[in-house]
Design a protein around this motif. Structure first.
Motif, short mmCIF file in Angstrom:
data_model
loop_
_atom_site.label_atom_id
_atom_site.label_comp_id
_atom_site.label_asym_id
_atom_site.label_seq_id
_atom_site.Cartn_x
_atom_site.Cartn_y
_atom_site.Cartn_z
N ASP A 1 0.83 -1.20 0.00
CA ASP A 1 0.00 0.00 0.00
C ASP A 1 0.86 1.25 0.00
O ASP A 1 1.95 1.26 0.55
N PRO A 2 0.34 2.34 -0.59
CA PRO A 2 1.05 3.61 -0.48
C PRO A 2 1.11 4.05 0.98
O PRO A 2 0.33 3.58 1.81
N ALA A 3 2.04 4.93 1.28
CA ALA A 3 2.25 5.34 2.67
C ALA A 3 1.05 6.11 3.21
O ALA A 3 0.74 6.03 4.40
N VAL A 4 0.39 6.88 2.35
CA VAL A 4 -0.72 7.74 2.80
C VAL A 4 -1.93 7.46 1.92
O VAL A 4 -1.84 7.52 0.69
N VAL B 1 -1.96 5.43 7.58
CA VAL B 1 -1.93 6.89 7.61
C VAL B 1 -2.83 7.39 6.48
O VAL B 1 -2.77 6.87 5.37
N ARG C 1 3.40 3.06 11.62
CA ARG C 1 3.00 4.45 11.76
C ARG C 1 1.52 4.48 12.13
O ARG C 1 0.72 3.86 11.44
N ASP D 1 -4.80 10.85 4.44
CA ASP D 1 -4.73 12.27 4.09
C ASP D 1 -6.05 12.92 4.50
O ASP D 1 -7.11 12.38 4.23
N THR E 1 -9.99 21.87 11.70
CA THR E 1 -8.78 21.04 11.75
C THR E 1 -8.74 20.29 13.07
O THR E 1 -8.60 20.91 14.13
N ALA F 1 -3.71 15.18 12.02
CA ALA F 1 -2.54 15.28 11.16
C ALA F 1 -1.33 14.70 11.87
O ALA F 1 -1.27 14.63 13.09
N GLY F 2 -0.36 14.26 11.08
CA GLY F 2 0.88 13.76 11.65
C GLY F 2 0.79 12.28 12.00
O GLY F 2 -0.24 11.65 11.84
N VAL F 3 1.89 11.79 12.47
CA VAL F 3 2.06 10.36 12.67
C VAL F 3 2.85 10.16 13.95
O VAL F 3 3.76 10.94 14.25
N ILE F 4 2.50 9.14 14.73
CA ILE F 4 3.49 8.66 15.70
C ILE F 4 3.65 7.17 15.48
O ILE F 4 2.71 6.48 15.09
N THR G 1 -3.78 17.36 16.27
CA THR G 1 -2.87 16.41 15.64
C THR G 1 -2.89 15.09 16.40
O THR G 1 -3.32 15.03 17.56
N SER H 1 -0.39 13.57 17.55
CA SER H 1 0.48 13.69 18.71
C SER H 1 -0.25 14.34 19.89
O SER H 1 -0.16 13.88 21.02
#
Lengths: 357, 367
Positions: free
Chosen positions: B150-153, B306, B226, B308, B319, B256-259, B322, B324
């Motif tokens: 799979d694509p990352a996002v 992850v 991720r 989009d 929004t 948004a973002g990743v951990i 995030t 995080s």
């Protein structure tokens, strides 16, 4: 993306944890108090400007590093690095790229190979843009993707902007435990158009090896003969995003593991694309995995502009033409670099000798 | 809060079109998300009546919430009951939240029955309802599956490469398939599909939050996926806006973002115990009660996921915090209990550094 990066409260320890080069501001004028092993290890390539020390971008925790003492700063930086790793207080981007780990662990390790083992020389680094996207297309060889890793070091250390090259890897890389995670943390992602276009859209430098396994797994007798360039997906990605293509030729990686045989049944059994037989592997076991110290040259070619041609991204004629143009440029540069290396005195006997054309 | 008289008027003459829907049906109100959404809608003056439906009585903590204006109806969603309510109460908007990823009593068969048959019945009822003008469906980013190809996002347009092996992911795909059919047949109804990332936050109680509460957290050897979360409060806000405003379409809802999992474990002051992929479920089962791994979670812990959220932020003008920050809020709520706190590590760092400095100073003085 920007929102994510600009989040407050996160330390960006660029290079913290890495041994700061001796040419750090304090060390330029006066000798460091203790002779540093790093100083003797770092060769000074006389003609080329040595890579700009990344220490200028280093952020040190003021509470931990009050003195001018270089060793004190190193210990403090090292401990702070360990603490951040242990408490998870660092950032990864949405592709899993861990800049702190790359700067602090991956690059210092790879740099030893880059400088002392392969003695890599680079030309044309100014062809990479200082900012904004570019698609770096290179030849692929050497059984394992050592050339890809060295290319990331070349881009980061030699380019004045110290950019990170984001590699696109085969799906096999992401199937294997440990390897997949190291690849992601080092900035790689799966070679597919959504990821390539996303990275280019974010203004990143993207590195791609269109030969794929056909390139890395080719026998030694075919060295420096570019293999077929797949479907040219990289060209479509560049056209769609209007990104310049930078052809890159790498000489030297062919000789690190000269593949004289391929045990196909074993490869099938293990699910590998090939099972390499070199003069030392598998005969010497793990010792056979030490790469031969060939001399490397990396040449970054003139960018091929693709702006304003987005509508041609799906036209197979245009895509194949452009792919051929890139391929031919890389091939011709390879021949030139090989001659240059022979002229300069060559290297280990096995490494010299231009292969039959 | 509207009085009884207003209610009847609004119910009879649906003329407040520019405002929120006059009658809203919320399914799954015996659980946290459903109860919260229903209570928030009931408190919004732009909304007329709010009917909450579930097959079981809400537990006491949610019953208090619902008491503030939600009319509770005990009805089994897998039967024709929702059709009766929708037609007799002249429902204008349906918020379908009776879609669950973690198992209740009855195990996987009951979960599938509720998710798939329940959605079919509900959509069949919606199709027949002349007054209906909006449906909002809870979906999940699990719809994208997870694999090394799979694509990352994932964007909303990414098709899953293969049918996911997790039960919940397959339910979600089925549900979205039924919604596509519904959209074709009722083009006049605005359909919003929200693909939520895993919920987190100080009040969230999911199998994932229980997982991060384990002292030793089992992870998959050689994998550091991720992860992305959505704060429950942001999920509530998005759901609320979906009902009050008009946002037809399919949206990823995530912070948004990743951990990475290893980061998450360490930020929670826990210790990761890597086990072979096939042993993870057993290890978690042994570790403590309350955490059971489904194939859905196993895939997530191997490959990560992850998405989009550009489309969501543009369409809603909102929004979410995030990933995080959402995770940090969860940690604040879950309190202490970690066995290797970050403070201890920072203290150790200071003492080691102090020790080295003292030793070097002593050496310098001696020489």
């Amino acid at each position: 993306m920007t929102d994510f990066e600009s989040r407050a409260g996160i330390q960006y320890p660029n290079g913290a944890g890495r041994l700061p080069p001796i040419t750090a501001p304090a060390g330029r004028t006066r000798k460091p108090p203790v002779p540093s092993p790093a100083a003797s290890l770092a060769p000074e390539p006389s003609p080329e400007p040595s890579p700009e020390p990344p220490a200028a971008r280093e952020i040190t925790d003021p509470s931990l590093a009050p003195g001018q003492d270089v060793w004190d700063r190193r210990v403090a930086n090292g401990l702070a690095f360990l603490r951040r790793r242990l408490t998870g207080a660092y950032e990864v981007d949405e592709f899993g790229f861990d800049q702190e780990l790359t700067d602090g662990v991956f690059f210092p390790l790879l740099r030893r190979l880059y400088q002392d083992w392969f003695r890599i020389e680079v030309e044309g680094i100014q062809n990479l843009p200082a900012n904004g996207p570019a698609l770096v297309v290179a030849n692929h060889s050497g059984v394992v993707a050592m050339d890809a890793l060295m290319l990331t070091v070349a881009v980061h250390d030699e380019h004045p902007a110290h950019r990170y090259l984001r590699l696109l890897g085969a799906d096999l890389v992401f199937r294997v435990p440990f390897i997949s995670e190291l690849a992601r943390k080092h900035g790689s992602t799966l070679a597919c158009n959504p990821d390539a276009e996303r990275l280019l859209g974010d203004g990143e430098l993207v590195g791609v090896f269109p030969e794929g396994f056909k390139g890395v797994g080719k026998p030694y007798r075919d060295r420096y003969k570019l293999q077929r360039f797949g479907r040219g997906g990289f060209v479509s990605a560049a056209l769609r995003t209007g990104t310049p293509i930078i052809p890159v030729s790498i000489v030297g990686a062919e000789e690190i593991y000269p593949m004289i045989g391929n045990i196909k049944p074993l490869a099938r059994l293990l699910g590998w694309p090939y099972f390499p037989v070199t003069p030392t592997f598998p005969w010497l076991g793990p010792l056979g995995m030490i790469p031969l110290p060939s001399k490397w040259l990396i040449s970054f070619g003139t960018p091929i502009e693709t702006t304003g041609r987005a509508e041609q991204a799906d036209d197979p004629a245009v895509v194949f033409n452009l792919a051929d143009q890139v391929r031919e440029t890389i091939q011709q540069t390879l021949y030139r670099l090989l001659e240059q290396r022979d002229r300069d005195g060559g290297d280990a006997p096995g490494a010299s000798g231009t292969p039959g054309r | 809060m509207s009085t009884g008289q207003e209610r009847r008027i609004n119910g009879a003459i649906p003329r407040r079109r520019h405002r929120g829907p006059a009658v809203v049906l919320v399914t799954g109100v015996a659980r946290y998300l459903g109860a919260q959404v229903a209570a928030r809608l009931a408190a919004d003056p732009r909304i007329g009546r709010v009917i909450g439906m579930d097959s079981e009585e809400p537990p006491a903590e949610f019953a208090i919430l619902l008491a503030g204006g939600v009319e509770f109806v005990a009805a089994d969603i897998t039967t024709a009951a929702p059709a009766k309510i929708i037609s007799s109460e002249r429902v204008e908007a349906v918020v379908h939240l009776a879609v669950a990823g973690d198992r209740r009593a009855g195990g996987r068969p009951a979960m599938k029955e509720q998710n798939v048959i329940g959605t079919m019945q509900l959509l069949a009822a919606c199709q027949q309802a002349p007054d209906l003008r909006k449906i909002v469906i809870r979906s999940s980013t699990a719809a994208y599956g997870a694999s090394f190809r799979d694509p990352a996002v994932f964007t909303e347009d990414t098709e899953p490469r293969e049918i996911p092996r997790g039960g919940f992911a397959r339910d979600v795909l089925d549900i979205e398939g039924y919604v596509r059919g519904f959209r074709r047949r009722r083009r006049d109804v605005s359909a919003t599909v929200l693909r939520f990332a895993p919920f987190i936050g100080r009040r969230a109680n999911t199998s994932l939050t229980r997982y991060f509460a384990l002292p030793f957290v089992p992870t998959v050897l050689g994998r550091d996926p991720r992860l992305q979360f959505i704060h429950v409060d942001d999920a509530l806000e998005i759901l609320h806006r979906s009902v009050v405003e008009d946002h037809p379409g399919t949206f990823n809802v995530a912070g948004a973002g990743v951990i990475t999992l290893s980061q998450a474990v360490r930020r929670a002051d826990r210790i990761a115990v890597p086990v072979m992929e096939h042993g993870l479920s057993a290890a978690a089962g042994l570790a403590r009660s309350g955490v059971k791994f489904s194939l859905d979670q196993l895939d997530l812990f191997v490959h990560g996921r992850v998405v989009d959220t550009t489309r969501l932020i543009k369409e809603y003008g909102y929004t979410p915090r995030t990933t995080s920050d959402a995770f940090a809020d969860f940690l604040r709520g879950s309190g202490a209990g970690g066995i290797l706190p970050g403070d201890a590590i920072a203290a150790a760092e200071r003492s080691i550094l102090g020790g080295i400095r003292a030793a070097r100073a002593a050496l310098r003085d001696a020489s």
